[in-house]
Design an enzyme around this catalytic site. Structure first.
Site, PDB file in Angstrom:
ATOM      1  N   SER A  20       0.865  -1.233  -0.050  1.00 36.27           N
ATOM      2  CA  SER A  20      -0.019   0.034   0.051  1.00 36.27           C
ATOM      3  C   SER A  20       0.920   1.306   0.016  1.00 36.27           C
ATOM      4  O   SER A  20       1.992   1.173   0.481  1.00 36.27           O
ATOM      5  CB  SER A  20      -0.828   0.160   1.151  1.00 36.27           C
ATOM      6  OG  SER A  20      -1.698   1.294   1.375  1.00 36.27           O
TER       7      SER A  20
ATOM      8  N   TYR B 236      -2.644  -0.385  10.858  1.00 36.16           N
ATOM      9  CA  TYR B 236      -2.678  -0.648   9.386  1.00 36.16           C
ATOM     10  C   TYR B 236      -1.320  -0.674   8.752  1.00 36.16           C
ATOM     11  O   TYR B 236      -0.713  -1.314   7.980  1.00 36.16           O
ATOM     12  CB  TYR B 236      -3.944  -0.364   8.731  1.00 36.16           C
ATOM     13  CG  TYR B 236      -4.190  -0.518   7.397  1.00 36.16           C
ATOM     14  CD1 TYR B 236      -4.079  -1.681   6.942  1.00 36.16           C
ATOM     15  CD2 TYR B 236      -3.529   0.634   6.399  1.00 36.16           C
ATOM     16  CE1 TYR B 236      -3.969  -1.850   5.293  1.00 36.16           C
ATOM     17  CE2 TYR B 236      -3.608   0.202   5.096  1.00 36.16           C
ATOM     18  CZ  TYR B 236      -3.909  -1.040   4.535  1.00 36.16           C
ATOM     19  OH  TYR B 236      -3.842  -1.137   3.148  1.00 36.16           O
TER      20      TYR B 236
END
Length: 277
Positions: A132, A145
């Site tokens: 990501s 996260y």
């Protein structure tokens, strides 16, 4: 025919990748999910369907062995399964954080361990890890996260060097905001962790608003098909890149954070989330 094993294809990026790759006559695509009834559409498109839970050792072994029984080795592993446990560092329950790391980090690691012996024996292979832009920069209430995606960055960098002598190529795909159910799940996790009248109430509200607005934006967010395209490039390129940053907005944010440093990015976040200095 090269066997491609993709984790987490029940929705979003994994599903889009399977739908794109199954069209290629040189690939046999194995689409996986914890519940195979969620991916019957992929089976109808020509993918082979396998049950796979990346938090369960027996399930992971069975999936890899099924592919190896037919092809000798997994030719390509796409480590896509993952989710976002959102909330502030203080308020987020650690049992959810542990589940997230089991999926995003340890599941990815174990799947990699299981396919590597076959790839080494074959003298070739590709591993594509879905990271990501959140592995390169951090937004508030997403620390846990982001930590999982920073871990994927480190694992991928080490793996790329370690496996190169065996003919195995490793790439990291770093999507920005992608219009999948990820945003809804993240918002729900944030709501579950937040204390309504707690010290972070204003921040949590601002983060929830930003998640909603940003993922709806056609300028900031993109459909999962753009990530599927990057995955295909990583699989098929003669010399794949070490990293594929996906979406123009993600490229701007990643390079701005890198070039201008933490102080500037903190100032940007204070404006974005309207917090005190």
């Amino acid at each position: 025919m090269t066997a491609v094993l993709i984790t987490g294809t029940s929705s979003g990026i994994g599903r889009a990748a399977a739908q794109r790759l199954v069209r290629r006559p040189d690939l046999t695509v194995y689409a996986t999910a914890r519940k195979t009834e969620t991916i019957t559409e992929l089976a109808e498109s020509g993918a082979r369907v396998l049950p796979l839970d990346v938090t369960d050792e027996e399930s992971m072994r069975a999936a890899v062995e099924a592919v190896e029984a037919e092809h000798g080795a997994v030719g390509v592993l796409v480590n896509n399964a993952g989710f976002g446990e959102y909330g502030t560092i203080e308020e987020t329950r650690l049992d959810g954080v542990r589940r997230q790391f089991e999926t995003n980090v340890f599941g990815l690691s174990r799947m990699t361990q299981l396919v590597l012996p076959g790839m080494r024996e074959a003298g070739r292979g590709r591993i594509v890890n879905i990271g990501s832009m959140g592995g390169r920069l951090v937004f508030p209430a997403g620390g846990y996260y982001h930590a999982s995606k920073y871990a994927v960055e480190a694992l991928t960098d080490a793996l790329r060097f370690e496996t190169a002598p065996f003919g195995i190529k490793v790439s990291l795909v770093e999507p920005g905001l992608i219009r999948t159910r990820f945003s809804g799940d993240a918002a729900q996790n944030l709501a579950d962790s937040a204390v309504p009248s707690g010290p972070y109430a204003a921040l949590n509200s601002a983060v929830d608003h930003q998640i909603s607005e940003s993922f709806r934006s056609k300028l900031l967010a993109a459909p999962p098909e753009v990530v599927a395209t990057a995955i295909e490039r990583a699989i098929t390129a003669a010399r794949p890149r070490s990293r594929y940053v996906v979406t123009p907005a993600a490229k701007v944010l990643v390079h701005t954070r890198r070039l201008l440093g933490g102080r500037f990015f903190d100032a940007y976040l204070r404006v974005q989330f309207k917090t005190a200095p």
